[in-house]
Design an enzyme around this catalytic site. Structure first.
Site, PDB file in Angstrom:
ATOM      1  N   ARG A 138     -11.951   6.722   9.702  1.00 14.28           N
ATOM      2  CA  ARG A 138     -11.613   5.226  10.129  1.00 14.28           C
ATOM      3  C   ARG A 138     -12.738   4.389   9.336  1.00 14.28           C
ATOM      4  O   ARG A 138     -12.359   3.465   8.773  1.00 14.28           O
ATOM      5  CB  ARG A 138     -11.612   4.740  11.843  1.00 14.28           C
ATOM      6  CG  ARG A 138     -11.056   3.345  12.291  1.00 14.28           C
ATOM      7  CD  ARG A 138      -9.759   2.944  10.745  1.00 14.28           C
ATOM      8  NE  ARG A 138      -8.973   1.669  10.805  1.00 14.28           N
ATOM      9  CZ  ARG A 138      -7.778   0.800  10.434  1.00 14.28           C
ATOM     10  NH1 ARG A 138      -7.525   1.465   9.260  1.00 14.28           N
ATOM     11  NH2 ARG A 138      -7.902   0.362  10.580  1.00 14.28           N
ATOM     12  N   HIS A 173      -8.539  -4.742  -0.225  1.00 12.07           N
ATOM     13  CA  HIS A 173      -6.994  -4.225  -0.237  1.00 12.07           C
ATOM     14  C   HIS A 173      -6.364  -4.618   0.680  1.00 12.07           C
ATOM     15  O   HIS A 173      -5.174  -5.009   0.622  1.00 12.07           O
ATOM     16  CB  HIS A 173      -7.229  -2.564   0.503  1.00 12.07           C
ATOM     17  CG  HIS A 173      -5.996  -1.830   0.073  1.00 12.07           C
ATOM     18  ND1 HIS A 173      -5.067  -2.037  -1.011  1.00 12.07           N
ATOM     19  CD2 HIS A 173      -5.532  -1.110   0.889  1.00 12.07           C
ATOM     20  CE1 HIS A 173      -4.009  -1.221  -0.539  1.00 12.07           C
ATOM     21  NE2 HIS A 173      -4.144  -1.109   0.168  1.00 12.07           N
ATOM     22  N   ASP A 174      -6.979  -4.836   2.050  1.00  9.85           N
ATOM     23  CA  ASP A 174      -6.014  -6.012   3.216  1.00  9.85           C
ATOM     24  C   ASP A 174      -5.658  -6.811   2.654  1.00  9.85           C
ATOM     25  O   ASP A 174      -4.770  -7.369   4.010  1.00  9.85           O
ATOM     26  CB  ASP A 174      -7.414  -5.838   4.538  1.00  9.85           C
ATOM     27  CG  ASP A 174      -7.886  -4.321   5.085  1.00  9.85           C
ATOM     28  OD1 ASP A 174      -6.716  -3.818   5.209  1.00  9.85           O
ATOM     29  OD2 ASP A 174      -8.845  -4.187   6.087  1.00  9.85           O
ATOM     30  N   SER A 203       1.018  -1.124   0.251  1.00 11.28           N
ATOM     31  CA  SER A 203      -0.067  -0.119  -0.220  1.00 11.28           C
ATOM     32  C   SER A 203       0.842   1.521  -0.316  1.00 11.28           C
ATOM     33  O   SER A 203       1.999   1.635  -0.818  1.00 11.28           O
ATOM     34  CB  SER A 203      -1.066  -0.090   1.255  1.00 11.28           C
ATOM     35  OG  SER A 203      -1.996   1.029   1.249  1.00 11.28           O
ATOM     36  N   ASP A 263      -8.631  -5.350  -5.299  1.00 11.52           N
ATOM     37  CA  ASP A 263      -8.462  -4.650  -5.300  1.00 11.52           C
ATOM     38  C   ASP A 263      -8.710  -3.311  -5.191  1.00 11.52           C
ATOM     39  O   ASP A 263      -8.102  -3.472  -6.366  1.00 11.52           O
ATOM     40  CB  ASP A 263      -6.788  -5.042  -4.414  1.00 11.52           C
ATOM     41  CG  ASP A 263      -6.714  -3.481  -3.796  1.00 11.52           C
ATOM     42  OD1 ASP A 263      -7.448  -2.453  -3.308  1.00 11.52           O
ATOM     43  OD2 ASP A 263      -5.534  -3.628  -3.463  1.00 11.52           O
TER      44      ASP A 263
END
Length: 383
Positions: free
Chosen positions: A229, A357-358, A159, A324
């Site tokens: 968040r 993405h994680d 990232s 992602d």
């Protein structure tokens, strides 16, 4: 460094952070400078006699220097990439000397908005200068100098960390043999910049933000951090992953006809937001997301990424994940194409993974096997 023998043979065990102080001013891309600053870092494994087995791990937005291992007496203190780094893990600390460093502007020990400004004796707060990916890389290079490392076997990051790895390859091409950039992009899309701006607006609109000088008021802009968040976390997951985890499950089995957290996904996001607001600094969030926005090495070359990557001489491993949508595989292929146009050695892989993405943080066997094989190659080159 490892402080005591690990109970788990595949863990680096109990670790202790270190701090390096720098008194030579660091010029920043903004035109400002930091007259003096500190960098918090950790190391795992041992530097060999040739000093050529060092690997720098660059962290993403809300991570830190604490890459692997645990802290003595601190529950749930496992490093953020512990599944990647350790004896027998993809980045094997029996072979490599691994360094994790906390970036300037962060809130985990390196100099940042929460630090005391020596000119005023008060926290920097909103006066802390904006920093860029390139500024971070310059500071990391100074840390490498202080540790006696002239050239890294590899610089690795996912990232935002992958952006730093790319910047290393461009900015200090002679100082790394390999660049490993995972789930990253050569620049943010307009959509990504928009997400960052909404998150920053949530923080700056919080009545407790006080234009960034909330420390003096003894408050924290928790609501803004929570919303930032929650928004960010949604973008890190794929739609399929969220459906599989939560679906439309209700916490109490039926509608409550109110605005509380009735759906399981709402409860999860609010929990993540609450937890984040307890440990992360609002000014740091603003700084780091703006550094994400600004990263664009092709900008100085009329948008030509081939020209921007021309200085790079490292060998590259580039990895993306199919779901992602934050940093889509197309962006990784764009990097690969530009490197190939420059005649560089590139391994580019797209992993079919459902986690969005994680996925770069998770222990998908195909992903980890690929990274392990690549670092095996690096180790053999250095043998």
């Amino acid at each position: 460094m490892t402080a005591e023998a690990p109970a788990d043979a595949r863990s680096v065990g109990v670790v202790e952070p270190r701090t390096m102080r720098f008194d030579v001013p660091l010029p920043l891309a903004s035109g400002a400078q930091l007259a003096r600053y500190e960098l918090r870092y950790e190391t795992y494994g041992a530097l060999n006699a040739a000093r050529d087995n060092a690997v720098l791990v660059c962290h993403a937005l809300n991570a830190s220097h604490h890459v692997a291992g645990t802290y003595a007496g601190v529950p749930r203190s496992t490093g953020w990439w512990d599944n990647m780094v350790g004896p027998g893990k993809p980045l094997d600390t029996r072979r490599f000397f691994v360094i994790g460093v906390n970036n300037l502007g962060s809130c985990f020990g390196s100099t940042g908005p929460m630090s005391i400004d020596p000119a005023t004796g008060k926290p920097y707060g909103a006066s802390f200068p904006l920093v860029t990916v390139e500024d971070w890389v310059d500071a990391q290079a100074r840390l490498a100098d202080a540790l006696g490392i002239e050239r890294f076997a590899a610089v690795l990051g996912g990232s935002l960390g992958g952006m730093q790895a790319l910047s290393w390859a461009i900015r200090y091409p002679q100082r790394l043999r390999h660049c490993v950039a995972i789930a990253t992009t050569p620049r943010l899309s307009a959509q990504n910049i928009a997400f960052n701006d909404v998150a920053r607006t949530a923080i700056r609109s919080d009545p407790d933000f006080h234009d960034g000088d909330f420390y003096a008021h003894g408050v924290v802009p928790r609501r803004g951090l929570q919303v930032a968040r929650m928004l960010g976390h949604i973008t890190y997951l794929s739609g399929d992953d969220m459906t599989e985890r939560f679906g439309r499950s209700l916490r109490n089995g039926d509608y409550g006809f109110g605005y509380g957290a009735e759906f399981e996904v709402e409860s999860y996001l609010r929990y993540q937001g609450d937890k984040f607001s307890e440990y992360f600094d609002a000014n740091t969030y603003l700084l780091i997301t703006r550094a994400l926005d600004y990263f664009d090495p092709a900008r100085e070359h009329g948008g030509d990424l081939v020209r921007a990557l021309a200085p790079a001489i490292a060998k590259f491993l580039l990895i993306s994940f199919t779901t992602d949508w934050r940093f889509a595989p197309e962006r990784t292929r764009e990097i690969a194409s530009a490197l190939i146009a420059n005649g560089r050695d590139v391994v580019c892989s797209e992993i079919d993974a459902p986690h969005g993405h994680d996925a770069f943080l998770l222990a998908d066997p195909r992903y980890h096997d690929l990274v392990a094989a690549y670092f095996q190659r690096i180790a053999q080159e250095g043998a």
